[in-house]
Design a protein around this motif. Structure first.
Motif, mmCIF file in Angstrom:
data_model
loop_
_atom_site.group_PDB
_atom_site.id
_atom_site.type_symbol
_atom_site.label_atom_id
_atom_site.label_comp_id
_atom_site.label_asym_id
_atom_site.label_seq_id
_atom_site.Cartn_x
_atom_site.Cartn_y
_atom_site.Cartn_z
ATOM 1 N N GLU A 168 53.567 38.552 41.277
ATOM 2 C CA GLU A 168 52.613 38.260 40.212
ATOM 3 C C GLU A 168 51.179 38.338 40.707
ATOM 4 O O GLU A 168 50.285 38.811 39.994
ATOM 5 C CB GLU A 168 52.892 36.872 39.618
ATOM 6 C CG GLU A 168 52.080 36.552 38.377
ATOM 7 C CD GLU A 168 52.393 37.472 37.216
ATOM 8 O OE1 GLU A 168 51.531 37.601 36.318
ATOM 9 O OE2 GLU A 168 53.488 38.077 37.191
ATOM 10 N N LEU A 169 50.936 37.903 41.937
ATOM 11 C CA LEU A 169 49.593 37.998 42.511
ATOM 12 C C LEU A 169 49.192 39.463 42.663
ATOM 13 O O LEU A 169 48.070 39.851 42.289
ATOM 14 C CB LEU A 169 49.558 37.305 43.874
ATOM 15 C CG LEU A 169 48.268 37.436 44.687
ATOM 16 C CD1 LEU A 169 47.052 36.966 43.887
ATOM 17 C CD2 LEU A 169 48.393 36.667 45.991
ATOM 18 N N LEU A 170 50.089 40.287 43.172
ATOM 19 C CA LEU A 170 49.767 41.709 43.325
ATOM 20 C C LEU A 170 49.574 42.364 41.961
ATOM 21 O O LEU A 170 48.688 43.217 41.788
ATOM 22 C CB LEU A 170 50.871 42.423 44.102
ATOM 23 C CG LEU A 170 50.625 43.909 44.373
ATOM 24 C CD1 LEU A 170 49.350 44.112 45.202
ATOM 25 C CD2 LEU A 170 51.819 44.540 45.085
ATOM 26 N N ARG A 171 50.369 41.985 40.991
ATOM 27 C CA ARG A 171 50.218 42.551 39.645
ATOM 28 C C ARG A 171 48.825 42.245 39.086
ATOM 29 O O ARG A 171 48.184 43.120 38.492
ATOM 30 C CB ARG A 171 51.286 42.003 38.699
ATOM 31 C CG ARG A 171 51.071 42.436 37.260
ATOM 32 C CD ARG A 171 52.327 42.443 36.435
ATOM 33 N NE ARG A 171 53.014 41.170 36.401
ATOM 34 C CZ ARG A 171 54.167 40.980 35.731
ATOM 35 N NH1 ARG A 171 54.727 41.990 35.098
ATOM 36 N NH2 ARG A 171 54.747 39.794 35.724
ATOM 37 N N PHE A 172 48.357 41.018 39.283
ATOM 38 C CA PHE A 172 47.018 40.659 38.811
ATOM 39 C C PHE A 172 45.952 41.501 39.505
ATOM 40 O O PHE A 172 45.021 42.002 38.867
ATOM 41 C CB PHE A 172 46.771 39.175 39.069
ATOM 42 C CG PHE A 172 45.490 38.647 38.478
ATOM 43 C CD1 PHE A 172 45.061 39.033 37.223
ATOM 44 C CD2 PHE A 172 44.714 37.741 39.186
ATOM 45 C CE1 PHE A 172 43.876 38.548 36.669
ATOM 46 C CE2 PHE A 172 43.534 37.244 38.652
ATOM 47 C CZ PHE A 172 43.117 37.644 37.393
ATOM 48 N N LEU A 173 46.092 41.704 40.803
ATOM 49 C CA LEU A 173 45.143 42.545 41.540
ATOM 50 C C LEU A 173 45.195 43.992 41.054
ATOM 51 O O LEU A 173 44.163 44.643 40.876
ATOM 52 C CB LEU A 173 45.445 42.493 43.042
ATOM 53 C CG LEU A 173 45.206 41.160 43.750
ATOM 54 C CD1 LEU A 173 45.752 41.216 45.173
ATOM 55 C CD2 LEU A 173 43.733 40.788 43.758
ATOM 56 N N GLN A 185 39.902 32.339 39.456
ATOM 57 C CA GLN A 185 40.543 33.257 38.508
ATOM 58 C C GLN A 185 41.995 33.500 38.892
ATOM 59 O O GLN A 185 42.881 33.548 38.034
ATOM 60 C CB GLN A 185 39.782 34.587 38.478
ATOM 61 C CG GLN A 185 38.440 34.538 37.761
ATOM 62 C CD GLN A 185 37.698 35.854 37.880
ATOM 63 O OE1 GLN A 185 37.509 36.390 38.978
ATOM 64 N NE2 GLN A 185 37.271 36.390 36.753
ATOM 65 N N ILE A 186 42.242 33.667 40.181
ATOM 66 C CA ILE A 186 43.598 33.928 40.651
ATOM 67 C C ILE A 186 44.494 32.716 40.410
ATOM 68 O O ILE A 186 45.623 32.845 39.933
ATOM 69 C CB ILE A 186 43.578 34.315 42.144
ATOM 70 C CG1 ILE A 186 42.886 35.676 42.316
ATOM 71 C CG2 ILE A 186 44.994 34.361 42.710
ATOM 72 C CD1 ILE A 186 42.632 36.068 43.759
ATOM 73 N N LEU A 187 43.986 31.528 40.701
ATOM 74 C CA LEU A 187 44.762 30.309 40.451
ATOM 75 C C LEU A 187 45.118 30.179 38.972
ATOM 76 O O LEU A 187 46.245 29.855 38.613
ATOM 77 C CB LEU A 187 43.956 29.079 40.900
ATOM 78 C CG LEU A 187 43.863 28.831 42.405
ATOM 79 C CD1 LEU A 187 42.872 27.720 42.689
ATOM 80 C CD2 LEU A 187 45.223 28.483 42.983
ATOM 81 N N ASP A 188 44.145 30.447 38.114
ATOM 82 C CA ASP A 188 44.354 30.310 36.676
ATOM 83 C C ASP A 188 45.381 31.317 36.163
ATOM 84 O O ASP A 188 46.227 30.987 35.333
ATOM 85 C CB ASP A 188 43.027 30.488 35.941
ATOM 86 C CG ASP A 188 43.196 30.333 34.440
ATOM 87 O OD1 ASP A 188 43.502 29.217 33.990
ATOM 88 O OD2 ASP A 188 43.036 31.342 33.716
ATOM 89 N N ARG A 189 45.316 32.550 36.663
ATOM 90 C CA ARG A 189 46.198 33.605 36.157
ATOM 91 C C ARG A 189 47.593 33.569 36.795
ATOM 92 O O ARG A 189 48.608 33.689 36.101
ATOM 93 C CB ARG A 189 45.559 34.978 36.397
ATOM 94 C CG ARG A 189 46.449 36.158 36.037
ATOM 95 C CD ARG A 189 46.874 36.115 34.575
ATOM 96 N NE ARG A 189 47.757 37.209 34.250
ATOM 97 C CZ ARG A 189 49.074 37.199 34.438
ATOM 98 N NH1 ARG A 189 49.661 36.125 34.955
ATOM 99 N NH2 ARG A 189 49.812 38.239 34.109
ATOM 100 N N VAL A 190 47.648 33.386 38.097
ATOM 101 C CA VAL A 190 48.926 33.479 38.796
ATOM 102 C C VAL A 190 49.703 32.170 38.745
ATOM 103 O O VAL A 190 50.914 32.166 38.542
ATOM 104 C CB VAL A 190 48.707 33.925 40.259
ATOM 105 C CG1 VAL A 190 50.030 33.983 41.013
ATOM 106 C CG2 VAL A 190 48.027 35.302 40.285
ATOM 107 N N TRP A 191 48.997 31.045 38.909
ATOM 108 C CA TRP A 191 49.677 29.748 38.889
ATOM 109 C C TRP A 191 49.576 29.067 37.524
ATOM 110 O O TRP A 191 50.224 28.048 37.299
ATOM 111 C CB TRP A 191 49.122 28.836 39.983
ATOM 112 C CG TRP A 191 49.737 29.141 41.325
ATOM 113 C CD1 TRP A 191 50.835 28.553 41.866
ATOM 114 C CD2 TRP A 191 49.299 30.118 42.278
ATOM 115 N NE1 TRP A 191 51.097 29.099 43.103
ATOM 116 C CE2 TRP A 191 50.171 30.065 43.383
ATOM 117 C CE3 TRP A 191 48.239 31.036 42.314
ATOM 118 C CZ2 TRP A 191 50.031 30.882 44.497
ATOM 119 C CZ3 TRP A 191 48.100 31.857 43.417
ATOM 120 C CH2 TRP A 191 48.988 31.789 44.490
ATOM 121 N N SER A 192 48.757 29.595 36.644
ATOM 122 C CA SER A 192 48.639 29.125 35.257
ATOM 123 C C SER A 192 48.086 27.713 35.121
ATOM 124 O O SER A 192 48.267 27.057 34.116
ATOM 125 C CB SER A 192 49.992 29.201 34.532
ATOM 126 O OG SER A 192 50.481 30.527 34.560
#
Length: 236
Positions: A168-173, A185-192
Motif C-alpha cells: 500500500e505504501l508503494l502504491r501511494f508513491l 500525508q503517508i500516515l494519513d493515506r497508508v495507515w488511515s
C-alpha cells in the motif's frame, strides 16, 4: 465488507482477559465477520489452523508466551494474515518491535472498540482481502510495474515480494510519481489515521521498501530532507 468471494471475513481475537475478548469479538461480529477467540498462544495457533483468519487481533502479553512469538508461528500457518497488536505498553521500542516482527498495526490499552474495528477494517482493505473497488489495474513508473488486481510488483521484470503495508505504501508513491509526499500525508493515506506524530513508522517502512525495490539497482525512492519522500523513474 466481505472477502472477494462474498463470504464473511475471518478474524481471530487473542487475549487472556475473557471479558475483553468477548467484547472485542462481539464488536467484530457486528460487522458481519466470522470471529473466534483464544486466551493463550497455543489456543490461538489451534484456532488459526482451523479458521485460517484474514486478520488477528493479538495481545502482546499472553500467559504462555508473547504475541511476537505467536505472530511468527501464525505466519507459518497463513503468511498473508493481517495482525493488529494490543499492547498495554506505550514505549516506542515496543511498538517498533511489533512492526519489525511482522505486525501491521497496534493499539495501546485502553482503547475504544470503534478504534479497534476501524484499524482491522483498514488492514483488511489495505491487504486486498476485502471486496472493494480498485482505482486501476496497473501502475507503471519507469521499470517498476504494479498489478493492483494480482497484487504483484515487478522491477525490470523481477518479481518483488511485499507485505500488505509495503504494497500500500508503494502504491501511494506510484500513484504520485515525482511528487514529494510528507510523512503526515503517508500516515494519513497508508495507515488511515494520525500515528501520533511518530514518523519513525514511515521511516521504517520506507527502509523496507528501499531494500526490496532499490536493492542492487539505481534508486527510485528518494528522501527530500525536511519535506518527505518521492518516487522518481530512473533516467535511461
Amino acid at each position: 465488507m466481505t472477502r472477494p468471494d462474498g463470504t464473511p471475513l475471518r478474524v481471530l481475537v487473542v487475549d487472556d482477559d475473557p471479558d475483553l475478548a468477548e467484547v472485542l469479538s462481539g464488536a467484530l461480529r457486528y460487522e458481519g465477520w466470522r470471529v473466534r477467540s483464544a486466551g493463550d498462544g497455543a489456543a490461538a495457533l489451534a484456532e488459526a489452523r482451523e479458521l485460517m483468519p484474514d486478520a488477528v487481533v493479538l495481545d502482546v502479553m499472553l500467559p504462555d508466551t508473547d504475541g511476537f512469538a505467536v505472530l511468527r508461528s501464525l505466519h507459518t500457518v497463513k503468511p498473508d494474515v493481517c495482525v493488529l497488536f494490543l499492547t498495554a505498553r506505550d514505549a516506542v521500542e515496543d511498538r517498533i518491535a511489533g512492526i519489525t516482527a511482522g505486525g501491521d498495526d497496534y493499539v495501546t490499552k485502553p482503547f475504544s472498540l470503534e478504534e479497534v474495528v476501524a484499524r482491522v477494517r483498514g488492514l483488511l482493505r489495505r491487504a486486498g482481502m476485502a471486496r472493494q473497488q480498485e482505482e486501476g489495474p496497473r501502475l507503471t513508473v519507469g521499470d517498476l510495474v504494479m498489478d493492483e488486481e494480482a497484487r504483484e510488483v515487478t522491477r525490470a521484470g523481477d518479481l518483488i515480494e511485499l507485505s500488505p503495508t509495503e504494497f500500500e505504501l508503494l502504491r501511494f508513491l506510484m500513484r504520485n510519481p515525482r511528487r514529494v509526499l510528507s510523512k503526515a500525508q503517508i500516515l494519513d493515506r497508508v495507515w488511515s489515521y494520525d500515528f501520533g506524530g511518530r514518523a519513525h513508522v514511515v521511516e521504517l517502512y520506507i527502509s523496507y521498501l528501499r531494500k526490496k525495490v532499490d536493492a542492487g539497482r539505481e534508486p527510485m525512492i528518494h528522501t527530500v530532507r525536511g519535506a518527505g519522500y518521492v518516487l522518481k523513474p530512473v533516467s535511461p
